[in-house]
Structures are given as C-alpha cells and as structure tokens.
Design a protein around this motif. Structure first.
Motif, short mmCIF file in Angstrom:
data_model
loop_
_atom_site.label_atom_id
_atom_site.label_comp_id
_atom_site.label_asym_id
_atom_site.label_seq_id
_atom_site.Cartn_x
_atom_site.Cartn_y
_atom_site.Cartn_z
N SER A 417 2.81 -9.25 -3.49
CA SER A 417 1.48 -10.06 -3.89
C SER A 417 2.37 -10.93 -5.01
N SER A 418 1.36 -12.00 -4.45
CA SER A 418 1.53 -12.92 -5.50
C SER A 418 0.44 -12.71 -7.08
N LYS A 419 -0.56 -12.70 -6.11
CA LYS A 419 -1.45 -12.11 -7.48
C LYS A 419 -0.55 -11.09 -8.61
N TYR A 420 -0.17 -9.81 -8.57
CA TYR A 420 0.39 -9.37 -9.48
C TYR A 420 2.33 -9.41 -9.12
N GLY A 421 2.76 -10.18 -9.49
CA GLY A 421 4.21 -10.65 -10.39
C GLY A 421 5.14 -10.92 -8.83
N GLY A 422 5.13 -10.81 -7.85
CA GLY A 422 5.85 -11.32 -7.21
C GLY A 422 6.25 -9.92 -6.57
N GLN A 423 5.59 -8.79 -6.91
CA GLN A 423 5.65 -7.99 -6.64
C GLN A 423 5.25 -6.38 -5.23
N LEU A 424 5.88 -5.34 -5.59
CA LEU A 424 6.71 -5.21 -4.06
C LEU A 424 5.09 -3.84 -3.73
N ILE A 425 4.24 -4.37 -3.14
CA ILE A 425 2.80 -3.34 -2.80
C ILE A 425 2.85 -2.39 -1.76
N GLU A 426 4.40 -2.75 -0.90
CA GLU A 426 4.69 -1.95 0.02
C GLU A 426 5.22 -2.10 1.12
N PHE A 427 6.04 -0.05 0.98
CA PHE A 427 8.02 -0.28 1.89
C PHE A 427 7.69 0.78 2.36
N GLY A 428 7.36 0.85 3.49
CA GLY A 428 7.10 1.58 5.14
C GLY A 428 7.72 1.65 6.07
N SER A 429 8.56 3.03 5.89
CA SER A 429 9.83 3.35 7.09
C SER A 429 8.33 2.87 8.12
N LEU A 430 9.07 2.49 9.41
CA LEU A 430 8.73 2.59 10.54
C LEU A 430 9.47 3.70 11.76
N GLU A 431 9.94 4.21 11.00
CA GLU A 431 10.76 5.65 11.94
C GLU A 431 10.17 6.70 11.17
N LYS A 432 9.59 6.24 10.17
CA LYS A 432 9.16 8.02 9.07
C LYS A 432 8.02 8.06 9.38
N LEU A 433 7.04 6.44 9.64
CA LEU A 433 6.03 6.37 9.10
C LEU A 433 5.93 7.31 7.66
N PHE A 434 6.27 6.51 7.48
CA PHE A 434 5.66 6.97 5.76
C PHE A 434 5.75 5.18 4.93
N ASN A 435 4.86 5.34 3.26
CA ASN A 435 5.04 4.64 2.70
C ASN A 435 5.96 4.56 1.50
N TRP A 436 6.85 4.32 0.99
CA TRP A 436 6.74 5.03 -0.28
C TRP A 436 6.80 4.00 -1.75
N GLN A 437 5.77 3.77 -0.77
CA GLN A 437 4.93 2.19 -2.03
C GLN A 437 3.13 3.00 -2.07
N ASN A 438 2.86 4.53 -1.53
CA ASN A 438 1.85 4.10 -1.29
C ASN A 438 1.72 5.17 -2.97
#
Length: 677
Positions: A417-438
């Motif tokens: 996100s550029s609105k919030y500090g260049g922060q990580l807002i989604e980190f999803g595994s395409l193998e496990k279909l799971f977003n650790w940033q949820n």
C-alpha cells in the motif's frame, strides 16, 4: 368473513464452504426437521429460497432431506425463489455477474427440481433499483423486500398488505413488502398470538400477510430448536393455519397473477433498519440509537421512520478497509474476467459471497475462516494467472485514491500500500491458497458499550406458553473479563510497519498500542519509485519540534521470498528506537511456534536475527531474517465481536515487533520467506 392470503416464505443460506460442523449443525437442528415437518402438511403452500451452494450440499450429502424437498416441490407445496447462486449482494457486483449468478441458480433449480423461479430473494434485503433490469432479463417478475423499505421511503404502514410495481429505465418489477411484525412474531409467539398476527393483516379479501425470513429462526437460533420441534410449535402452527377458515396459503407468483398492484413505488437505496445502523461508524451508530430512543416508538413508527435512518450497505467498505480490499480485489478480476478460465470464473463467483464483507449481529468479517475462504477463491484466480516471470503492476486497486503495488510470482501474490507506508497488505501462497496477511484491525464497535457500561435488560423472555425471546431482545450475559480485551488500534494491522519511539518498547505497550509514537510513518502515505522498486517518505520525528526524517524501503522478489532494504536518515541526533511491526494471520494462531516456542500470552526474545513461525495448517513456515540483532515482542491479537449468542473473543493474528536502537541513521536488510516445515 374476510380472508387473508398468507404468503409464507423461508430463506436458507450458509457461507460458501463454511466449517463442516457449522453446516451439519444447521442441517440437524433446522433444515432437516423443517422439511420433515412440512412434508406432513403438503397442502400448506410456501416459498423457499436457498443459496445454490447450500442446496447442492444438501443434495449431495443429505439425500434424505433432498427427497423431502423434491416431494414438497412435486406436490406443489414449495414455490422456489431465485437470487444469486453464491448469495452475493446483487448491488455490490457487476450487471454481468448478477445475471450470471441469478441464471446459475435458476438453471440449477430447473435441472434438479424442475422448477423455474419467478421471484427473487434479495441477499440481506439490500435494495438498489439498478438491479431491476438484470432481474427482469433473467425472467424474474417480483422481489421480496422489507416493509421498512417502503416505510423509510414515505409509505404508510396500513398499505403493506399487497404488492407494488417499480421500474428502472422502463423495465418493471413487482415488490412485495415483508411484514416486520410477522418476522418478529413467527416462530416466537404462541400459536394463538401468531394466528391473530396473521389475521390482523386482513383489511379485505385482497389482503396479503407477507412473511419471508431466515429458516434458521426455525431451529438454529438459540432456544428455537426446542421450541419449534421438541415442543412442536411448527406442527401446531401448520395445523392451526390449515384449519382456520380466515387464512388461505398462497404462492407469491399465484398472488401476483390473481391480484392487482397497489400502485407505483420507488424505494430508497436501503436494507432493513438494523443493517443501516450496523453500516455506520460506531459513534454514529450510538447517536442513531440514542436519537431513535429520544423520539419514542410512537413517533418513529408514525412518521419518523421515513426521516430517521442509518447508512447504506456499501458503507461497510468504508467502515472496514479489510472488507473493501476483498471486494475491490474481486471487482478487479470481474472487470477483466474474459481472461479467466472456467474454474477461475467459478472462484470469482464464490468470492462474491456476501457474508465476509460486513458485520452486524453475526460474526461476518470478524470470522477468520470466512476471510480465509474468500482469499482462497481470490488466490485460485491469481494462481490461474501466474507465470514463471514475476508480473509487477502499480494501480489503485482499492479505489481510495492511492496506488497499490501488486507482484505476482510463480508462488506468491503480494500487495503493498502506498497509502499506508509501503506496507505489506497481502502475502498469499498460490500453492496453499492461504493469505498470511489476512489480518484485522481492533476497532471500537457500538455494541462494546454493552461490555463497558452494562445495563440490565428491560425485556424478559416470555413464558413457554406465550412464546420465546428472539436474539434481538433476548438477554445477553456479559463476561467482565472482556473489558480488558477492548483495545483499539490507531493504524491498520498490516506488515512492514515502521515505528519510531523515544522510549523503549515493552510487550505491554505493544499489546495495548499505547507506546508514544514520535514518527509519522506508521499510517502515512509513501511515494513509490517504480524504477527503483522503492517506497519513500520525507517525514519527521516530533519531539518538541519537528526533525526532518526520511525513510525508504526497497523491495526485491524471488519465487517464495520478499527482500527489504530499509534506510533511515534523521536530523534528530539523540538515540531513538526503531521498530518494524508484522501482523501475520494463521488459521490456528495458538498452535504456531516461534523458534519452537508457543506464543501463549506473549513472548519477548532478545538478540534476535531470525525467527521461524511454524504453521500447522499450511504445513509451511515463515522465516523472518534481520541483518542486525533486535528485540522481538510477540502476542496473539484478539478481537471482541458480537454474535447471535452474545460476545466472543476471536484470535485474529500474531503481532510481532522487531526493535533496535539507532542514532541519526539506520540501514537494515530483512527478508520474509516461505519455507517447508
């Protein structure tokens, strides 16, 4: 003798791929006994709407119940009512997707039950007139809405005993107003009072008593299974209706053909009153509740209802940025769905399921498993688009005026996100279909006031002879220990959040989010340089005066690894504490091990250069590595939310803070990597 036409309808739905135990409980306590009971009284005509996913779940896994449904359909007892197959809010998806979802459910009903719906159930009764052309294009002739939709648009209460006509661009549709008084009466009143409530709608032989409500009230809501089935309320009700010469059960489509419209109606963009309350920010919700009480029930019912109202359903996208992110990620793929294959299109439709996008009496957005399911469908779409070479785009996905950096590697879906500090807002595994940033932010909710300032309920549940209380007026027991859990965050709970503090952090100050921030980086915009893959902010440190301070983060990407090069330059020459905050979501936060240690009530580790978080659910580990020794503070972040039974404490994510001292400048390299356990 006046004879009222009873238009009785029930709606059944479970979130797509909800916990198996939750669906099984609904089957056992509600859906199964309901249709079993109705089969005994096949001369009773009624309407049913079911989300397609749930109906197919019943057909596949509970064939006995589906046999009852088939029997009642063939006998002409059931009139099937359509809507979106996966229960989307129709006004929150595109015209193209509305038609596809409605057509999918209608086709399913035609194929499996040889029934073609003529009416539409509105998910959460959210009405916008823009949906009319799409409904009529799908062959639907009427919609059921609340009488509140009419009353809030200036109609009088005594005019709610039939249907009206409306139109959009010349395309017309009939509108049936569901009676709020009947929704609150059935099945909670005694049989005698329930019958009188129906009969009282009869002003003439043309009058209709209209009810269409959640089937879950008939067995799944607290106390209702015993009342409806063990004490045989439903059987006694059906017998009483069929014996009463003043009542005739009728299908909606039959009434539409045999009775004239009561006139033309244009309705507000609205849902039921409570939904309007819930969609407001908490202080506005409380103000609306106070205003409604101050004018009194009589004034509100006799005119104020058209003037005093809450927000619209789409306000949930403003109230909860987590909801907005899921919705806008969905619309992104909806706009470009021609590039998607059939399976990915199906994932798109599942992603449109409404439950995860809002919150009221029920858990909704606050339930991690519902958000996990939404991200599963999103990541299924992303996986279908992933290539060997990373795809990097920079555009405003969230429609908030600020761009997001999206990186799609062969293994990961990553957003910043550029609105919030260049922060990580989604980190999803395409193998496990799971977003650790949820993750979810802790917010003040209006119902928290019941915990902070409990007051005795005036209402008491009725006796068994007279009825039972609904979840809207039943007494709620408040656990005093929840007060300590009411902590509110001042910034979204993403990852790679930059904090600056003059004093050292503690586990307690991190938990309570009450450390004194002296920088302006944690919740402020950063500029993005696409050529350098760098987010940067020219900000400040504020201690009696502003000291110019710049902070930059350069990102690099591998298949399963995110690299970060951080730099800070400040005019403030004394010692400061820098901290980088991560918030990582896991399906089972209490089972996650950090360097082999359970998080428990919180942990502090010193001289840390790397940690490994072992995830039992995905069978993966997340490894965070720092180029300097840090102190780590970690705890499990809980939210306090409302549900149909009261309040619940929900573990949302693990919050981590890596802290170290510096003066004037700091260079730090770090990485976040997905590893095999």
């Amino acid at each position: 003798m006046k004879k009222v036409k009873l238009l009785f309808g029930v709606h059944m739905h479970q979130p797509v791929e909800n916990f198996g135990d939750a669906v099984d409980e609904a089957i056992e306590l509600c859906y199964g006994p309901f249709f079993e009971t109705m089969r005994k009284y096949s001369e009773f005509k009624f309407a049913v709407h079911s989300s397609g996913w749930l109906l197919n779940e019943i057909k596949t896994k509970h064939p006995k119940i589906f046999k009852d449904i088939e029997y009642l359909t063939k006998k002409g007892s059931i009139e099937w009512v359509g809507a979106g197959y996966y229960e989307p809010i129709l006004s929150a998806i595109s015209s193209r997707d509305r038609r596809a979802q409605v057509h999918k459910l209608s086709s399913y009903l035609k194929k499996n039950l040889k029934s073609t719906p003529k009416g539409a159930w509105l998910t959460e009764r959210v009405w916008e007139s823009s949906i009319i052309p799409d409904l009529t294009a799908c062959g639907l002739e009427y919609v059921v809405v609340d009488d509140y939709h009419f009353l809030s648009s200036g109609f009088e209460g005594e005019e709610m005993d039939g249907y009206y006509e409306s139109e959009e661009g010349g395309e017309k549709i009939a509108l049936f107003p569901i009676s709020a008084s009947l929704r609150y009466a059935l099945p909670f009143f005694s049989i005698e009072r329930s019958i009188e409530a129906i009969v009282n709608h009869a002003k003439s032989d043309e009058s209709a008593a209209i009810i269409f409500d959640d089937m879950e009230k008939f067995g799944l809501w607290p106390k209702t299974h015993e009342w409806v089935y063990e004490k045989k309320w439903l059987e006694r009700f059906l017998e009483a209706v069929l014996k009463d010469e003043r009542i005739e059960t009728m299908h909606y489509k039959e009434y539409l053909k045999t009775h004239r419209s009561k006139g033309l109606a244009y309705l507000n963009n609205t849902s039921y009153f409570e939904m309007g309350e819930w969609s407001l920010k908490s202080h506005q919700n409380l103000a609306l509740e106070s205003l409604k009480k101050s004018v009194g029930d009589d004034y509100f019912k006799n005119g104020g209802v058209a003037l005093i109202k809450g927000g619209i359903w789409k306000n949930f996208f403003i109230k909860y940025h987590e909801s907005n992110h899921i919705h806008k990620r969905m619309t992104e793929h909806s706009l470009f769905q021609d590039r998607l294959k059939k399976d990915a299109i199906e994932s798109l439709y599942k992603l449109q399921t409404n439950d995860v996008l809002w919150h009221g009496v029920f858990g909704g957005l606050y339930l991690p498993n519902l958000r996990d399911n939404a991200y599963k469908y999103l990541l299924e779409i992303e996986a279908s688009l992933a290539k060997k070479k990373p795809a990097i785009t920079f555009f405003d996905i969230d429609r908030d005026g600020y761009e997001e950096l999206k990186v799609l590697t062969k293994e990961l879906s990553i957003l910043f996100s550029s609105k919030y500090g260049g922060q990580l807002i989604e980190f999803g595994s395409l193998e496990k279909l799971f977003n650790w940033q949820n993750t979810l932010m802790r917010r003040h909710e209006a119902y928290h006031e019941k915990i902070l300032h409990p007051t005795p309920k005036i209402h008491k549940a009725s006796s068994d002879e007279d009825g039972i209380a609904t979840i809207h007026n039943d007494e709620v027991v408040v656990d005093e220990s929840l007060k300590d859990e009411l902590i509110y965050d001042w910034h979204p709970k993403y990852s790679l959040i930059d904090h600056l503090c003059y004093d050292a952090y503690t586990l307690e100050s991190f938990k309570k989010a009450n450390f004194k921030e002296v920088g302006d980086f944690a919740n402020q915009p950063f500029e993005f340089n696409e050529a350098k893959m760098e987010f940067k902010r020219e900000g400040g440190v504020y201690l009696e005066q502003k000291y110019r301070t710049s902070l930059s983060k350069k990102y690099s990407f591998e298949e399963v690894k995110l690299g970060v090069t951080l730099g800070i330059e400040s005019d403030f020459s004394d010692k400061l504490y820098y901290a980088m905050e991560f918030n990582l979501h896991f399906a089972h936060p209490h089972k996650v091990l950090i360097n082999g240690e359970n998080v428990g009530d919180g942990i502090v580790l010193t001289h840390v250069e790397s940690i490994v978080l072992e995830d039992d659910f995905t069978q993966k580990a997340l490894k965070i590595t720092m180029s300097k020794k840090t102190t780590l503070y970690a705890y499990i972040l809980n939210t306090v939310s409302q549900n149909e039974s009261g309040f619940e404490l929900v573990a949302q994510q693990i919050s981590l803070l890596f802290s170290l001292e510096f003066s004037k400048s700091l260079d730090l390299n770090l990485s976040l990597e997905v590893c095999n356990v």
